[in-house]
Scaffold this motif. Structure first.
Motif, PDB file in Angstrom:
ATOM      1  N   SER A  86       0.807  -1.222   0.000  1.00 62.86           N
ATOM      2  CA  SER A  86       0.000   0.000   0.000  1.00 62.86           C
ATOM      3  C   SER A  86       0.835   1.264   0.000  1.00 62.86           C
ATOM      4  O   SER A  86       0.319   2.357  -0.256  1.00 62.86           O
ATOM      5  CB  SER A  86      -0.940   0.007   1.209  1.00 62.86           C
ATOM      6  OG  SER A  86      -0.197  -0.024   2.421  1.00 62.86           O
ATOM      7  N   PHE A  87       2.114   1.166   0.287  1.00 61.57           N
ATOM      8  CA  PHE A  87       3.006   2.332   0.274  1.00 61.57           C
ATOM      9  C   PHE A  87       3.528   2.628  -1.130  1.00 61.57           C
ATOM     10  O   PHE A  87       4.281   3.583  -1.325  1.00 61.57           O
ATOM     11  CB  PHE A  87       4.197   2.117   1.216  1.00 61.57           C
ATOM     12  CG  PHE A  87       3.837   2.122   2.672  1.00 61.57           C
ATOM     13  CD1 PHE A  87       3.578   3.317   3.329  1.00 61.57           C
ATOM     14  CD2 PHE A  87       3.745   0.941   3.370  1.00 61.57           C
ATOM     15  CE1 PHE A  87       3.244   3.321   4.672  1.00 61.57           C
ATOM     16  CE2 PHE A  87       3.420   0.933   4.716  1.00 61.57           C
ATOM     17  CZ  PHE A  87       3.158   2.138   5.381  1.00 61.57           C
ATOM     18  N   GLY A  88       3.130   1.809  -2.106  1.00 58.88           N
ATOM     19  CA  GLY A  88       3.693   1.965  -3.434  1.00 58.88           C
ATOM     20  C   GLY A  88       4.954   1.127  -3.559  1.00 58.88           C
ATOM     21  O   GLY A  88       5.340   0.414  -2.628  1.00 58.88           O
ATOM     22  N   THR A  89       5.590   1.228  -4.682  1.00 61.01           N
ATOM     23  CA  THR A  89       6.800   0.429  -4.918  1.00 61.01           C
ATOM     24  C   THR A  89       8.007   1.341  -5.079  1.00 61.01           C
ATOM     25  O   THR A  89       8.059   2.164  -5.997  1.00 61.01           O
ATOM     26  CB  THR A  89       6.652  -0.439  -6.175  1.00 61.01           C
ATOM     27  OG1 THR A  89       5.529  -1.304  -6.010  1.00 61.01           O
ATOM     28  CG2 THR A  89       7.908  -1.276  -6.406  1.00 61.01           C
ATOM     29  N   VAL A  90       8.943   1.197  -4.166  1.00 61.50           N
ATOM     30  CA  VAL A  90      10.228   1.899  -4.255  1.00 61.50           C
ATOM     31  C   VAL A  90      11.310   0.858  -4.033  1.00 61.50           C
ATOM     32  O   VAL A  90      11.373   0.228  -2.968  1.00 61.50           O
ATOM     33  CB  VAL A  90      10.366   3.013  -3.197  1.00 61.50           C
ATOM     34  CG1 VAL A  90      11.753   3.647  -3.280  1.00 61.50           C
ATOM     35  CG2 VAL A  90       9.290   4.068  -3.386  1.00 61.50           C
ATOM     36  N   THR A  91      12.115   0.612  -5.030  1.00 64.09           N
ATOM     37  CA  THR A  91      13.218  -0.343  -4.911  1.00 64.09           C
ATOM     38  C   THR A  91      14.526   0.352  -5.274  1.00 64.09           C
ATOM     39  O   THR A  91      14.557   1.236  -6.135  1.00 64.09           O
ATOM     40  CB  THR A  91      13.002  -1.554  -5.833  1.00 64.09           C
ATOM     41  OG1 THR A  91      12.884  -1.099  -7.190  1.00 64.09           O
ATOM     42  CG2 THR A  91      11.748  -2.317  -5.443  1.00 64.09           C
ATOM     43  N   LYS A 207       3.267  -7.470   4.322  1.00 65.55           N
ATOM     44  CA  LYS A 207       2.963  -7.208   2.913  1.00 65.55           C
ATOM     45  C   LYS A 207       3.070  -5.725   2.546  1.00 65.55           C
ATOM     46  O   LYS A 207       3.268  -5.389   1.394  1.00 65.55           O
ATOM     47  CB  LYS A 207       1.540  -7.682   2.590  1.00 65.55           C
ATOM     48  CG  LYS A 207       1.249  -9.122   2.976  1.00 65.55           C
ATOM     49  CD  LYS A 207       2.124 -10.104   2.227  1.00 65.55           C
ATOM     50  CE  LYS A 207       1.724 -11.546   2.585  1.00 65.55           C
ATOM     51  NZ  LYS A 207       2.624 -12.541   1.984  1.00 65.55           N
ATOM     52  N   HIS A 208       2.867  -4.857   3.536  1.00 62.88           N
ATOM     53  CA  HIS A 208       2.835  -3.410   3.268  1.00 62.88           C
ATOM     54  C   HIS A 208       3.845  -2.737   4.191  1.00 62.88           C
ATOM     55  O   HIS A 208       3.585  -2.546   5.384  1.00 62.88           O
ATOM     56  CB  HIS A 208       1.432  -2.854   3.511  1.00 62.88           C
ATOM     57  CG  HIS A 208       0.352  -3.644   2.838  1.00 62.88           C
ATOM     58  ND1 HIS A 208       0.089  -3.530   1.493  1.00 62.88           N
ATOM     59  CD2 HIS A 208      -0.501  -4.579   3.324  1.00 62.88           C
ATOM     60  CE1 HIS A 208      -0.897  -4.342   1.181  1.00 62.88           C
ATOM     61  NE2 HIS A 208      -1.274  -4.995   2.271  1.00 62.88           N
TER      62      HIS A 208
END
Length: 216
Positions: A86-91, A207-208
């Protein structure tokens, strides 16, 4: 006859004197005018310099205010290191993650987790020993280790506690391959299934999750 000649000569002399005086007066007026113009130019240049200095001072003050505002905003702004769910995707690569994490203020890294228990929704890891060199990527995302608990690192429930080194968590374990932060560490005792894992993926209970820092 002589009187007439003398009178004529006197008139010529008087006319010459008047003409010389007129030329001298004209010359003086010209010099005065030149001097006044030069004085006006100097005064205008001085006023222009004062205006320019005032403008420069105002601009410098405005720039200082902007820098101070940016500093204050930065002090309250979190820079995301990693996020999923839910925080979005930042890799980030390991090198990128560590390069940023090693700039963390006081060596503090925040982890937020929306599907964790209340005690683990918002926690703060503080690396106390060599925070500029520690491998945050492996330590937090890959395999969490409890070596150095209360010496090299601590975990806290709030930013203020972490910042002031108060009320650290009392229990911590780790050292299980591919089980990330914080394994079963808890405020007072063991708390299961609150760890994240970069490598175990969907088998992780978390998961989040989001990791972030405040820059120094």
């Amino acid at each position: 006859h002589m009187r007439l000649l003398k009178a004529a000569k006197a008139r010529r002399l008087t006319a010459a004197v008047r003409a010389r005086r007129a030329r001298e007066l004209k010359l003086r007026k010209k010099k005065w005018a030149t001097a006044r113009r030069a004085a006006r130019k100097r005064a205008e240049a001085k006023r222009a310099a004062i205006r320019a200095k005032a403008i420069a001072a105002r601009r410098a003050a405005a720039a200082r205010k902007r820098r101070e505002l940016a500093r204050r905003v930065a002090a309250y702004t979190w820079t995301t290191l990693y996020a999923k769910g839910s925080f979005g995707t930042v890799t980030r690569t390991k090198a990128e993650f560590n390069a940023l994490a090693q700039l963390a203020k006081l060596g503090i890294v925040r982890r937020e987790c929306t599907n964790c228990l209340a005690t683990h929704k918002d926690v703060y890891f503080r690396r106390k020993t060599s925070p500029e060199d520690w491998d945050y990527y492996d330590g937090l995302l890959v395999t969490w280790r409890d070596v150095g608990f209360h010496v090299d690192f601590d975990i806290y429930s709030t930013w203020d506690d972490a910042k002031n080194d108060k009320n650290p968590w009392k229990f911590c374990n780790g050292n299980v391959n591919e089980y990330g932060f914080p394994r079963d560490c808890g405020p007072t005792g063991s708390v299961w299934h609150q760890w994240n894992s970069l490598t175990k993926g969907e088998s992780s209970y978390v998961k989040h999750v989001k990791y972030s820092i405040k820059l120094r």
